[in-house]
Design an enzyme around this catalytic site. Structure first.
Site, PDB file in Angstrom:
ATOM      1  N   LYS A  35       0.841  -1.205   0.000  1.00 25.20           N
ATOM      2  CA  LYS A  35       0.000   0.000   0.000  1.00 25.20           C
ATOM      3  C   LYS A  35       0.876   1.256   0.000  1.00 25.20           C
ATOM      4  CE  LYS A  35      -0.380  -0.252   5.044  1.00 25.20           C
ATOM      5  NZ  LYS A  35      -1.195  -0.728   6.175  1.00 25.20           N
ATOM      6  N   TYR A 244      15.501  30.480   7.600  1.00 32.15           N
ATOM      7  CA  TYR A 244      14.301  31.133   8.137  1.00 32.15           C
ATOM      8  C   TYR A 244      14.378  31.229   9.657  1.00 32.15           C
ATOM      9  CZ  TYR A 244      11.722  30.693   3.716  1.00 32.15           C
ATOM     10  OH  TYR A 244      11.288  30.796   2.420  1.00 32.15           O
TER      11      TYR A 244
HETATM   12  C1  LIG Z   1      -0.397  -1.681   6.900  1.00 33.46           C
HETATM   13  C2  LIG Z   1      -0.992  -2.967   7.333  1.00 33.46           C
HETATM   14  C3  LIG Z   1      -0.200  -4.124   7.409  1.00 33.46           C
HETATM   15  C4  LIG Z   1       1.309  -4.089   7.290  1.00 33.46           C
HETATM   16  O1  LIG Z   1       1.817  -3.634   8.512  1.00 33.46           O
HETATM   17  P1  LIG Z   1       3.373  -3.472   8.818  1.00 33.46           P
HETATM   18  O2  LIG Z   1       3.419  -3.019  10.225  1.00 33.46           O
HETATM   19  O3  LIG Z   1       3.866  -2.429   7.866  1.00 33.46           O
HETATM   20  O4  LIG Z   1       4.023  -4.785   8.580  1.00 33.46           O
HETATM   21  C5  LIG Z   1      -0.850  -5.331   7.675  1.00 33.46           C
HETATM   22  N1  LIG Z   1      -2.191  -5.375   7.904  1.00 33.46           N
HETATM   23  C6  LIG Z   1      -2.960  -4.270   7.882  1.00 33.46           C
HETATM   24  C7  LIG Z   1      -4.412  -4.389   8.164  1.00 33.46           C
HETATM   25  C8  LIG Z   1      -2.388  -3.030   7.599  1.00 33.46           C
HETATM   26  O5  LIG Z   1      -3.160  -1.930   7.593  1.00 33.46           O
END
Ligand SMILES: *Cc1c(COP(=O)(O)O)cnc(C)c1O
Length: 349
Positions: A35, A244
């Site tokens: 994702k 800044y």
């Molecule tokens: C993002 C996510 C993962 C992966 O989690 P990590 O901590 O990056 O390994 C797995 N399951 C769900 C439901 C998630 O939202």
């Protein structure tokens, strides 16, 4: 011109997937979470590399992300959507053969009405109060859902990166109770859960951050390397200030390098006067505020003019940089901007 040079080591990514895969029994499938554009690393390249390494199931947050990954990996791998079947996503789910992890009775109804017979999974809330069906809701639709053979029944741990947190065991017990008698494959663990114990592995684990070299996978190979070009260097007299707000002042005659990259490229403004860049093995302090497109670094102690300095390198990983900024490696990775020139290491089979 790009701001920084971002190198993404796909060999290291694949190594990380293989090491995580080897931590679970052979009967446990190791999926890959890609994702948020593969945690900023490029979902298509990441998914292709992991497909080549043997990954067969990918997870994304939204249908748009799923469509992008489908084009990269072809028709066979499973692509699961954490957001489930959202209003307006039906065509994309159907056309791109995405599998929604249904989060509510409303989503369940939408899916069964719009795409009868199409694959789906179920997401249960075992204590995170975020996504998924709670016990009462699940109880009401459980039989209807199970007779249509979900491809996966999953939940997510809130505190898996804290092995001693009591919420882990509580969620495990809830998940077991809610899935008693369920024949479908089960999944509870992301990266953190893999390290808790084999009790948490069930049929499929879903690592994300560990693939990309982040905590809590402490032995991970670093995947991301970022160096920033020096645009200009200037010599300051005692008393002159930088950036800044004039937040840094030269106490001795100083040489300041101005580097191309700022908060618009994912360098948090919280790194102002509080980060280290590296010239090879030599640390150089970031001085003054992080601006949108620029940072300033004290290079007085270097004996040569640097062309570039490293901010993610073997001396400083994503979690180290995150610590300086008061955030987590996830946020550093997913903020890496689109202005960096990206180069991908080759994948050896
Ligand atoms: C993002 C996510 C993962 C992966 O989690 P990590 O901590 O990056 O390994 C797995 N399951 C769900 C439901 C998630 O939202």
């Amino acid at each position: 011109m790009s701001t920084g040079k971002l190198k993404i080591d796909l060999n290291a990514l694949v190594d990380n997937w293989r090491v995580l895969d080897a931590l679970t029994e052979a009967s446990v499938e190791t999926a890959a979470v890609v994702k948020a554009n593969g945690y900023g690393c490029g979902a298509e390249r990441v998914a292709k590399a992991l497909l080549h390494a043997g990954a067969r199931t990918f997870f994304v947050a939204t249908a748009n992300e799923g469509a992008q990954v489908r084009q990269a990996v072809g028709p066979n791998p499973k692509i699961n959507l954490f957001s489930g079947h959202m209003a307006g996503a039906t065509d994309m789910i159907h056309d791109m053969q995405l599998t929604p992890m249904l989060n509510s009775v409303a989503q369940l109804t939408r899916h069964f009405e719009a795409l009868p017979g199409a694959p789906f999974g179920i997401q249960l809330d075992t204590g995170m109060s975020r996504l998924g069906m709670e016990a009462a809701e699940w109880h009401a639709v459980r039989d209807i859902a199970l007779e249509r053979s979900p491809t996966l029944v999953m939940s997510h741990l809130a505190c898996a990166d804290e092995p001693n947190h009591s919420a882990n065991d509580a969620q495990l017990q809830n998940f077991r109770a809610m899935t008693e008698g369920v024949q479908a494959p089960l999944s509870l663990s992301a990266t953190g859960g893999i390290f808790l114990s084999s009790e948490y592995h069930f049929d499929l684990v879903r690592p994300g951050i560990g693939l990309y070299g982040g905590a809590p996978f402490d032995a991970a190979s670093p995947v991301v390397h970022l160096s920033l070009p020096v645009i200009q260097t200037r010599d300051l007299d005692v008393g002159e200030t930088v950036g800044y707000g004039c937040t840094w002042q030269a106490e001795v005659p100083s040489r300041i390098a101005t580097l191309s990259s700022g908060y618009a490229d994912g360098l948090p403004r919280a790194l102002s006067n509080n980060a280290t860049l590296w010239f090879g093995d030599i640390p150089c302090p970031l001085v003054g505020r992080v601006s949108m497109d620029l940072i300033t670094v004290d290079v007085t102690h270097l004996t040569e003019h640097p062309d570039q300095l490293d901010i993610l390198c073997r001396h400083q990983g994503v979690d180290d940089l995150a610590l300086s900024a008061g955030t987590i490696g996830y946020e550093i990775l997913t903020s890496l901007g689109s202005r960096h020139a990206r180069r991908y290491g080759e994948v050896l089979s």
